[in-house]
Design a protein around this motif. Structure first.
Motif, mmCIF file in Angstrom:
data_model
loop_
_atom_site.group_PDB
_atom_site.id
_atom_site.type_symbol
_atom_site.label_atom_id
_atom_site.label_comp_id
_atom_site.label_asym_id
_atom_site.label_seq_id
_atom_site.Cartn_x
_atom_site.Cartn_y
_atom_site.Cartn_z
ATOM 1 N N GLU A 1 1.275 4.324 -3.011
ATOM 2 C CA GLU A 1 0.836 5.685 -2.687
ATOM 3 C C GLU A 1 1.414 6.711 -3.642
ATOM 4 N N ARG B 1 -5.414 0.860 -14.270
ATOM 5 C CA ARG B 1 -5.791 1.654 -13.096
ATOM 6 C C ARG B 1 -4.591 2.406 -12.548
ATOM 7 N N ASP C 1 -2.336 4.702 -7.437
ATOM 8 C CA ASP C 1 -2.784 5.294 -6.168
ATOM 9 C C ASP C 1 -4.305 5.249 -5.986
ATOM 10 N N SER C 2 -4.996 4.597 -6.923
ATOM 11 C CA SER C 2 -6.459 4.605 -6.848
ATOM 12 C C SER C 2 -7.033 3.338 -6.211
ATOM 13 N N LEU C 3 -6.173 2.427 -5.799
ATOM 14 C CA LEU C 3 -6.680 1.152 -5.284
ATOM 15 C C LEU C 3 -7.285 1.280 -3.890
ATOM 16 N N THR C 4 -8.383 0.558 -3.675
ATOM 17 C CA THR C 4 -8.964 0.508 -2.342
ATOM 18 C C THR C 4 -8.129 -0.441 -1.480
ATOM 19 N N GLN C 5 -8.361 -0.393 -0.177
ATOM 20 C CA GLN C 5 -7.642 -1.290 0.737
ATOM 21 C C GLN C 5 -7.886 -2.747 0.376
ATOM 22 N N ASP C 6 -9.115 -3.030 0.004
ATOM 23 C CA ASP C 6 -9.443 -4.410 -0.342
ATOM 24 C C ASP C 6 -8.719 -4.840 -1.608
ATOM 25 N N GLU C 7 -8.629 -3.940 -2.568
ATOM 26 C CA GLU C 7 -7.920 -4.276 -3.807
ATOM 27 C C GLU C 7 -6.431 -4.502 -3.550
ATOM 28 N N LYS D 1 -12.364 1.206 -14.190
ATOM 29 C CA LYS D 1 -13.103 1.898 -13.138
ATOM 30 C C LYS D 1 -12.709 3.350 -13.215
ATOM 31 N N ALA E 1 0.832 -1.204 0.000
ATOM 32 C CA ALA E 1 0.000 0.000 0.000
ATOM 33 C C ALA E 1 0.867 1.256 0.000
ATOM 34 N N ARG F 1 -5.159 -5.560 -0.777
ATOM 35 C CA ARG F 1 -5.071 -6.845 -0.087
ATOM 36 C C ARG F 1 -5.148 -7.996 -1.108
#
Length: 271
Positions: free
Chosen positions: A147, A184, A187-193, A270, A143, A195
């Motif tokens: 960033e 994508r 820096d656009s990834l969610t925490q779940d993505e 997305k 993560a 993971r």
DNA sequence: CCCGGAACCTGAAGGC
DNA sequence: TGCCTTCAGGTTCCGG
């Protein structure tokens, strides 16, 4: 193309045969292959040394010598190391002569591969990010690496300073497994993505090691055999084939001059 | 620091 | 059939 699983396989299959062997001589058949030191220094410091250990860091294969020096090989695009008592195979660019008449032939049609002899391995490997299969590589570390990077995720995964050892094939496979579109922004990834991506990287690499690497072009194992990881590929080099999840056809697009394969349905764009 | 593109190479594949 | 062009991609280097 040798990436982490291929280099790991070469290390594992070479080690039992060469640990404890003496390097009697090295023949360089393509002078630009040697990065450092000078040829004279190289021959002087390598002849007669014993191979104590064989390790890997990212895509680098490291022969630890009993002198304290290390011989570092990067196979780049098309390199392979063939262990043999026979004549040199085609495209042999260097020969590491061992005692008992065994040779390691460094074959490399494209001449991208490089050899170094160094005292301090860190000088070569210090720029590399964490080893993806070691505990230092956590979802939190990933993560943090992603960033503030606007670059397409696919391009970021190829940067060895972020995670070491991933190349074009396994970047595509990991993104498919994580169901994330390669374009994508990193820096656009969610925490779940993140993971999911973290898990997918480990899964894809481990599975490829189990299958002894992928022979899509010039990769051969030290015994001359090919790997079978490519026959399990879901997207890499599968353009036009049908996605095993949804049945739609796999697409290929260039991202930063690299062929990138993905399923447009399972890895949707997305915002 | 971050980013993107060229250069390094040559065999294979595709176009005409 | 054969010549020519393009493609393949890991890393380094360089300019913005």
């Amino acid at each position: 193309m040798p990436e982490l699983p291929e280099v790991e396989t070469i290390k594992n299959e070479l080690a039992p045969y060469i640990i404890g062997c003496i390097i009697t001589d090295v023949t360089l058949l393509w002078d630009r292959m040697l990065r450092q030191p000078s040829p004279a220094q190289f021959y002087h410091h390598i002849s007669g040394k014993k191979i104590a250990r064989l390790t890997r860091r990212g895509k680098y294969l490291i022969f630890r010598l009993d002198s304290g020096d290390s011989l570092i090989i990067h196979l780049k695009m098309s390199g392979s190391l063939i262990l043999s008592t026979d004549l040199p195979p085609k495209y042999t660019r260097a020969i590491i002569h061992l005692d008992k008449g065994v040779n390691i032939f460094f074959c490399d049609p494209r001449k991208f591969g490089r050899i170094s002899l160094v005292k301090d391995v860190d000088n070569i490997t210090e720029k590399l990010g964490p080893e993806p299969l070691e505990s230092t590589f956590t979802a939190e570390v990933l993560a943090q690496k992603l960033e503030k990077r606007k670059t397409p995720l696919k391009a970021v995964l190829l940067n060895q300073a972020l995670v070491a050892g991933i190349g074009n094939m396994y970047a595509d496979e990991a993104l498919f497994t994580a169901k994330i579109n390669p374009l994508r922004s990193a820096d656009s990834l969610t925490q779940d993505e993140i993971r999911r991506l973290h898990y997918a990287i480990k899964k894809v690499l481990l599975e490829a090691i189990k299958n002894k690497g992928a022979s899509v072009s010039n990769y051969f194992r030290p015994g001359g055999k090919i790997g079978r990881a490519h026959s399990h590929f879901q997207v890499a080099h599968q353009k036009g084939k049908l996605c095993s999840i949804c049945g739609n056809s796999i697409k290929r697009i260039p991202i930063r001059q690299r062929g990138s394969y993905y399923c447009p349905v399972c890895q949707p764009e997305k915002d």
